[in-house]
Scaffold this motif. Structure first.
Motif, PDB file in Angstrom:
ATOM      1  N   GLY A 349       0.878  -1.189  -0.019  1.00  0.00           N
ATOM      2  CA  GLY A 349       0.161  -0.287  -0.149  1.00  0.00           C
ATOM      3  C   GLY A 349       0.752   1.380  -0.049  1.00  0.00           C
ATOM      4  N   SER A 350       1.936   1.106   0.844  1.00  0.00           N
ATOM      5  CA  SER A 350       2.953   2.422   0.709  1.00  0.00           C
ATOM      6  C   SER A 350       3.474   2.729  -0.476  1.00  0.00           C
ATOM      7  CB  SER A 350       3.850   2.309   1.799  1.00  0.00           C
ATOM      8  OG  SER A 350       3.325   1.977   3.056  1.00  0.00           O
ATOM      9  N   THR A 351       4.092   1.550  -1.338  1.00  0.00           N
ATOM     10  CA  THR A 351       4.586   1.756  -2.592  1.00  0.00           C
ATOM     11  C   THR A 351       3.654   2.144  -3.555  1.00  0.00           C
ATOM     12  OG1 THR A 351       5.950  -0.200  -1.778  1.00  0.00           O
ATOM     13  CG2 THR A 351       5.838   0.171  -4.134  1.00  0.00           C
ATOM     14  N   ASN A 352       2.321   1.567  -3.499  1.00  0.00           N
ATOM     15  CA  ASN A 352       1.328   2.274  -4.528  1.00  0.00           C
ATOM     16  C   ASN A 352       0.215   3.055  -3.799  1.00  0.00           C
ATOM     17  OD1 ASN A 352       2.394   0.256  -6.833  1.00  0.00           O
ATOM     18  ND2 ASN A 352       1.971  -1.357  -5.073  1.00  0.00           N
ATOM     19  N   ILE A 353       0.601   4.115  -3.250  1.00  0.00           N
ATOM     20  CA  ILE A 353      -0.177   4.714  -2.264  1.00  0.00           C
ATOM     21  C   ILE A 353      -1.190   5.667  -2.986  1.00  0.00           C
ATOM     22  CG2 ILE A 353       1.353   6.959  -2.208  1.00  0.00           C
ATOM     23  CD1 ILE A 353       0.448   7.037   0.678  1.00  0.00           C
ATOM     24  N   PHE A 354      -0.860   5.958  -4.283  1.00  0.00           N
ATOM     25  CA  PHE A 354      -1.723   6.720  -5.225  1.00  0.00           C
ATOM     26  C   PHE A 354      -2.881   5.896  -6.006  1.00  0.00           C
ATOM     27  CE2 PHE A 354       1.980   9.600  -4.821  1.00  0.00           C
ATOM     28  CZ  PHE A 354       1.156  10.632  -4.239  1.00  0.00           C
ATOM     29  N   SER A 355      -2.497   4.472  -5.924  1.00  0.00           N
ATOM     30  CA  SER A 355      -3.507   3.396  -6.655  1.00  0.00           C
ATOM     31  C   SER A 355      -4.344   2.534  -5.556  1.00  0.00           C
ATOM     32  CB  SER A 355      -2.406   2.306  -7.437  1.00  0.00           C
ATOM     33  OG  SER A 355      -1.809   3.195  -8.311  1.00  0.00           O
ATOM     34  N   VAL A 356      -3.970   2.404  -4.485  1.00  0.00           N
ATOM     35  CA  VAL A 356      -4.768   1.549  -3.533  1.00  0.00           C
ATOM     36  C   VAL A 356      -4.468   1.954  -2.099  1.00  0.00           C
ATOM     37  CG1 VAL A 356      -2.687   0.047  -3.499  1.00  0.00           C
ATOM     38  CG2 VAL A 356      -5.183  -0.933  -3.171  1.00  0.00           C
ATOM     39  N   ASP A 357      -5.642   1.610  -1.585  1.00  0.00           N
ATOM     40  CA  ASP A 357      -5.330   2.021   0.127  1.00  0.00           C
ATOM     41  C   ASP A 357      -5.243   0.780   1.006  1.00  0.00           C
ATOM     42  OD1 ASP A 357      -6.298   4.322   2.123  1.00  0.00           O
ATOM     43  OD2 ASP A 357      -7.702   2.528   2.723  1.00  0.00           O
ATOM     44  N   ILE A 358      -4.289   0.962   1.594  1.00  0.00           N
ATOM     45  CA  ILE A 358      -4.179  -0.074   2.644  1.00  0.00           C
ATOM     46  C   ILE A 358      -5.286  -0.572   3.422  1.00  0.00           C
ATOM     47  CG2 ILE A 358      -2.403  -0.944   4.700  1.00  0.00           C
ATOM     48  CD1 ILE A 358      -0.520   1.365   4.029  1.00  0.00           C
ATOM     49  N   TYR A 359      -6.062   0.188   3.912  1.00  0.00           N
ATOM     50  CA  TYR A 359      -7.154  -0.130   4.684  1.00  0.00           C
ATOM     51  C   TYR A 359      -8.263  -1.111   3.611  1.00  0.00           C
ATOM     52  CZ  TYR A 359     -11.461   0.423   7.621  1.00  0.00           C
ATOM     53  OH  TYR A 359     -12.519  -0.086   8.169  1.00  0.00           O
ATOM     54  N   GLU A 360      -8.328  -0.785   2.569  1.00  0.00           N
ATOM     55  CA  GLU A 360      -9.021  -1.505   1.679  1.00  0.00           C
ATOM     56  C   GLU A 360      -8.482  -2.794   1.280  1.00  0.00           C
ATOM     57  OE1 GLU A 360     -10.118   0.777  -1.685  1.00  0.00           O
ATOM     58  OE2 GLU A 360     -11.908   1.460  -0.780  1.00  0.00           O
ATOM     59  N   LEU A 361      -6.988  -2.628   1.268  1.00  0.00           N
ATOM     60  CA  LEU A 361      -6.180  -3.893   0.850  1.00  0.00           C
ATOM     61  C   LEU A 361      -6.446  -4.895   2.173  1.00  0.00           C
ATOM     62  CD1 LEU A 361      -2.670  -3.106  -0.382  1.00  0.00           C
ATOM     63  CD2 LEU A 361      -4.289  -4.766  -1.516  1.00  0.00           C
ATOM     64  N   PHE A 362      -6.380  -4.428   3.230  1.00  0.00           N
ATOM     65  CA  PHE A 362      -6.578  -5.552   4.356  1.00  0.00           C
ATOM     66  C   PHE A 362      -7.907  -6.154   4.307  1.00  0.00           C
ATOM     67  CE2 PHE A 362      -3.512  -2.986   7.117  1.00  0.00           C
ATOM     68  CZ  PHE A 362      -2.546  -3.982   7.229  1.00  0.00           C
ATOM     69  N   LYS A 363      -8.913  -5.577   3.942  1.00  0.00           N
ATOM     70  CA  LYS A 363     -10.097  -6.037   3.888  1.00  0.00           C
ATOM     71  C   LYS A 363     -10.202  -7.019   2.630  1.00  0.00           C
ATOM     72  CE  LYS A 363     -12.525  -2.160   3.904  1.00  0.00           C
ATOM     73  NZ  LYS A 363     -13.905  -1.033   3.785  1.00  0.00           N
ATOM     74  N   GLY A 364      -9.609  -6.529   1.491  1.00  0.00           N
ATOM     75  CA  GLY A 364      -9.517  -7.527   0.339  1.00  0.00           C
ATOM     76  C   GLY A 364      -8.942  -8.928   0.349  1.00  0.00           C
ATOM     77  N   ALA A 365      -7.838  -8.644   0.934  1.00  0.00           N
ATOM     78  CA  ALA A 365      -6.965  -9.945   1.338  1.00  0.00           C
ATOM     79  C   ALA A 365      -7.674 -10.781   2.483  1.00  0.00           C
ATOM     80  CB  ALA A 365      -5.578  -9.568   1.757  1.00  0.00           C
ATOM     81  N   PHE A 366      -8.498 -10.434   3.249  1.00  0.00           N
ATOM     82  CA  PHE A 366      -9.010 -11.198   4.582  1.00  0.00           C
ATOM     83  C   PHE A 366      -9.600 -12.580   3.971  1.00  0.00           C
ATOM     84  CE2 PHE A 366     -11.981 -12.514   7.800  1.00  0.00           C
ATOM     85  CZ  PHE A 366     -10.971 -12.559   8.900  1.00  0.00           C
ATOM     86  N   LEU A 367     -10.623 -12.505   3.303  1.00  0.00           N
ATOM     87  CA  LEU A 367     -11.275 -13.870   2.736  1.00  0.00           C
ATOM     88  C   LEU A 367     -10.474 -14.703   1.952  1.00  0.00           C
ATOM     89  CD1 LEU A 367     -13.907 -15.314   3.042  1.00  0.00           C
ATOM     90  CD2 LEU A 367     -14.634 -14.108   0.967  1.00  0.00           C
ATOM     91  N   PRO A 368      -9.466 -14.253   1.214  1.00  0.00           N
ATOM     92  CA  PRO A 368      -8.542 -15.069   0.460  1.00  0.00           C
ATOM     93  C   PRO A 368      -7.798 -15.828   1.561  1.00  0.00           C
ATOM     94  CG  PRO A 368      -8.824 -13.242  -0.738  1.00  0.00           C
ATOM     95  CD  PRO A 368      -9.523 -13.096   0.513  1.00  0.00           C
ATOM     96  N   GLY A 369      -7.268 -15.093   2.497  1.00  0.00           N
ATOM     97  CA  GLY A 369      -6.535 -15.578   3.686  1.00  0.00           C
ATOM     98  C   GLY A 369      -7.320 -16.629   4.470  1.00  0.00           C
ATOM     99  N   VAL A 370      -8.608 -16.426   4.664  1.00  0.00           N
ATOM    100  CA  VAL A 370      -9.305 -17.433   5.339  1.00  0.00           C
ATOM    101  C   VAL A 370      -9.410 -18.743   4.429  1.00  0.00           C
ATOM    102  CG1 VAL A 370     -11.574 -17.964   6.139  1.00  0.00           C
ATOM    103  CG2 VAL A 370     -10.352 -15.649   6.718  1.00  0.00           C
ATOM    104  N   LEU A 371      -9.537 -18.571   3.294  1.00  0.00           N
ATOM    105  CA  LEU A 371      -9.696 -19.569   2.089  1.00  0.00           C
ATOM    106  C   LEU A 371      -8.449 -20.587   2.222  1.00  0.00           C
ATOM    107  CD1 LEU A 371     -11.580 -18.194  -0.819  1.00  0.00           C
ATOM    108  CD2 LEU A 371     -12.318 -19.720   0.943  1.00  0.00           C
ATOM    109  N   MET A 372      -7.279 -19.803   2.299  1.00  0.00           N
ATOM    110  CA  MET A 372      -6.042 -20.442   2.291  1.00  0.00           C
ATOM    111  C   MET A 372      -5.966 -21.084   3.491  1.00  0.00           C
ATOM    112  SD  MET A 372      -3.624 -20.032  -0.269  1.00  0.00           S
ATOM    113  CE  MET A 372      -3.086 -19.036  -1.643  1.00  0.00           C
ATOM    114  N   ALA A 373      -6.068 -20.662   4.871  1.00  0.00           N
ATOM    115  CA  ALA A 373      -6.011 -21.469   6.060  1.00  0.00           C
ATOM    116  C   ALA A 373      -6.984 -22.526   6.161  1.00  0.00           C
ATOM    117  CB  ALA A 373      -6.248 -20.361   7.090  1.00  0.00           C
ATOM    118  N   ILE A 374      -8.097 -22.645   5.468  1.00  0.00           N
ATOM    119  CA  ILE A 374      -9.111 -23.497   5.751  1.00  0.00           C
ATOM    120  C   ILE A 374      -8.549 -24.775   4.709  1.00  0.00           C
ATOM    121  CG2 ILE A 374     -11.338 -24.402   4.900  1.00  0.00           C
ATOM    122  CD1 ILE A 374     -12.447 -21.441   5.676  1.00  0.00           C
TER     123      ILE A 374
END
Length: 611
Positions: A349-374
């Motif tokens: 998020g810091s590297t691409n601060i003008f393209s994507v928000d860190i807060y939204e990245l956290f939310k976007g990656a959460f469900l894929p992370g859950v699927l990986m863990a499952i």
């Protein structure tokens, strides 16, 4: 500077980083008065810490490197290769020192200060770091000649910055000889750019520090493109004084304190007593705990090294086979990269601060992370052939929850504090570090203050290795963006690829290779700015692109032949690398399946983002 002073300075700066954000927030809440220049103080503390951490990391020879070929070389060949590596490394460090020292005179005006400290003094941490790194090999008798040769080459290729230094210090203007040398170097860099780049890539394969290779490529690129090599230290300062970057050493510190203390055992007890009576209960415990620690340390290899043996003992003690236990721990090591407060997401998020928000990245990656863990849990349970089962005991569960309540409250506090907006990212990181320290030192009494000092010192090279890579990679990323590489890449891809789905498949294959050959942080800093504009041209949301990128890199850690976690697992479990590869293959296939699902079904990424 004596080693002890360097160590104490590093621990002191890291302690200030942990305490200041909380102290500033408390003062603001209690008095309604904001501390003057609080943000500026914090980010410049991070920069000074990065300089000291880089020195400590080099002294301990713990700079991140690939070493793909070097580790397998016979001694006779290494005797020939090592001096060449020393020459290359020293030449680049010498050139970087002169470029940074030259920029020292220009980057800030004399009156610019923060809390009375001139910002020039703060920036001096960067050339000082390079200078100490140059001096380290001189202490080794076998490296002296190679080091001196490297310094001579460094002076030649940095004759431009050197002339600037002589002008600023001695007001010397007639430096035509040095200017001639630098003009000659720029001509050489332009003529043999790609051979020099290939030489540095080979140096990386033979074990040269990754940050040296990235900074060296950036230096060559800037040299042939006009010679303003001072942009490299300037960009390093820019990225290392980003507020989000301050979270990296703090989360790393918290993860290491928890891993070195009794937190892992307590969390395992909670999960075992809650689900241990189920088939695969210990598997669930192992995956959750491994994920938890990688989330904080930011490095899956650290989780394998710190907790691999403990998790294996827990699994084998429950009847799980040793091979299956070790492969499960290895495969679960990188999943935490997809959960908040993942350092990988913060850096992306810091590297691409003008393209994507860190807060939204956290939310976007959460469900894929859950699927990986499952996926890891389900596959782990399928491989569980043991008949050993714990009896469910409400009393034991209550006892383990009571004894592990401090550790259980930490992730809850992080999620509530950050996602409610009550705490900023740096405040969340500071809270996490302070909470972990107080919990393990004063509540659990796992460490004395002396032991805690050693643990903190142990964590500095981990953070330092990451921070110097971030600084070096930012210079290279700046050059590529300034040279219009993203636009050229977009035009090239659009000329040959017309389908969004074909592009996504090619993107996955490319990122798997990148995840194998590059470390996480340099891949994010160098490659992600190139990928985002191309993906946007196909209508792919930057959050979705980010999650695909990070999931690929997590998978790349396990991808043969050079996935980093394969080597770490081989070292941790004392097992041949090919045996590690064979045992994790089913897990690798499962993770690749989840990757394809996340790639081609954007809903899994975008549902929590709300678009």
């Amino acid at each position: 500077m004596p080693r002890k002073i360097i160590n104490v300075t590093g621990v002191f700066l890291l302690s200030l980083l942990a305490v200041f954000p909380i102290a500033f927030r408390l003062v603001a809440e209690l008095t309604g008065i904001s501390i003057l220049s609080a943000d500026l103080v914090q980010v410049n503390l991070v920069f000074m810490f990065a300089g000291i951490a880089g020195i400590i990391t080099s002294i301990e020879n713990k700079q991140l490197n690939l070493g793909i070929i070097n580790d397998a070389l016979p001694y006779r060949i290494k005797r020939f290769v090592d001096p060449i590596q020393t020459v290359i490394t020293t030449a680049i460090l010498s050139a970087l020192f002169l470029a940074a020292f030259s920029e020292f005179f220009m980057v800030f005006k004399d009156g610019e200060k923060v809390w009375g400290v001139p910002l020039k003094v703060v920036f001096a941490a960067l050339p000082a770091m390079y200078l100490v790194m140059v001096a380290i090999p001189l202490k080794k008798h076998k490296s002296k000649i190679a080091t001196i040769v490297g310094i001579a080459i460094g002076l030649l290729i940095a004759s431009g910055p050197l002339s600037g230094i002589l002008y600023y210090i001695f007001h010397l203007e007639n430096l035509s000889v040095l200017s001639g040398f630098f003009d000659f170097w720029m001509l050489v860099a332009g003529k043999i750019l790609w051979p020099l780049v290939i030489l540095l890539v080979l140096a990386a394969a033979f074990g040269a520090p990754i940050f040296i290779v990235l900074a060296g490529i950036a230096y060559i690129a800037f040299s042939q493109g006009g010679g303003y090599v001072e942009m490299i230290p300037l960009e390093s300062y820019g990225i290392l004084t980003d507020k989000s970057i301050a979270a990296i050493p703090l989360f790393t510190l918290a993860g290491l304190i928890l891993a070195e203390g009794s937190a892992g055992r307590r969390l395992l007890d909670v999960v075992k007593n809650s689900v241990g009576w189920l088939r695969g209960g210990p598997v669930i415990a192992a995956v959750i705990v491994a994920t938890f620690f990688t989330t904080f340390t930011g490095a899956s290899g650290v989780t394998i090294l710190a907790l691999g043996t403990l998790l294996t003992v827990i699994l084998t003690g429950s009847g799980y086979s040793r091979d299956n236990a070790e492969s499960l721990v290895t495969a679960s090591g990188s999943i935490g990269m997809l959960f908040p407060p993942s350092l990988a997401i913060i850096i992306y998020g810091s590297t691409n601060i003008f393209s994507v928000d860190i807060y939204e990245l956290f939310k976007g990656a959460f469900l894929p992370g859950v699927l990986m863990a499952i996926a890891m849990i389900v596959l782990g349970i399928m491989r569980d052939k043991s008949s050993v089962r714990m009896k469910f005991s409400p009393r034991d569960l209550g006892s383990s929850v009571y004894h592990g309540s401090g550790e259980l409250l930490l992730p809850i506090g992080i999620v509530v504090g950050y996602f409610s907006g009550f705490l900023s990212l740096i405040e969340t990181a500071a809270f996490t570090a302070c909470y972990a320290f107080v919990l393990e030192v004063f509540v659990r009494r796992d460490f004395s203050l002396r032991d805690a000092y050693r643990v903190i010192l142990k964590g500095i090279p981990i953070a330092g290795g990451v921070l110097v890579i971030i600084g070096a990679a930012k210079g290279l990323a700046y050059f590529m963006i300034d040279a219009g590489v993203p636009n050229m890449l977009t035009d090239l891809v659009l000329s040959f690829v017309h389908s969004k789905y074909v592009f996504l498949l090619l993107l996955n294959l490319l990122l798997l290779v990148v995840g194998c050959l590059m470390d996480l942080y340099s891949a994010i800093l160098v490659v992600s700015p190139l990928i985002i504009p191309v993906a946007e041209s196909f209508g792919i949301d930057p959050v979705h692109t980010g999650v695909i990128f990070l999931t690929n890199l997590a998978l790349g850690f396990l991808t043969p032949p050079v996935g980093m976690n394969l080597f770490i697992a081989s070292y941790t479990f004392d097992k041949p690398i090919m045996k590690v590869v064979k045992s994790i293959m089913p897990f690798l296939i499962a993770q690749f399946t989840i990757l394809m699902l996340v790639t081609y079904v954007p809903w899994f990424t975008m549902v929590l983002v709300g678009r």
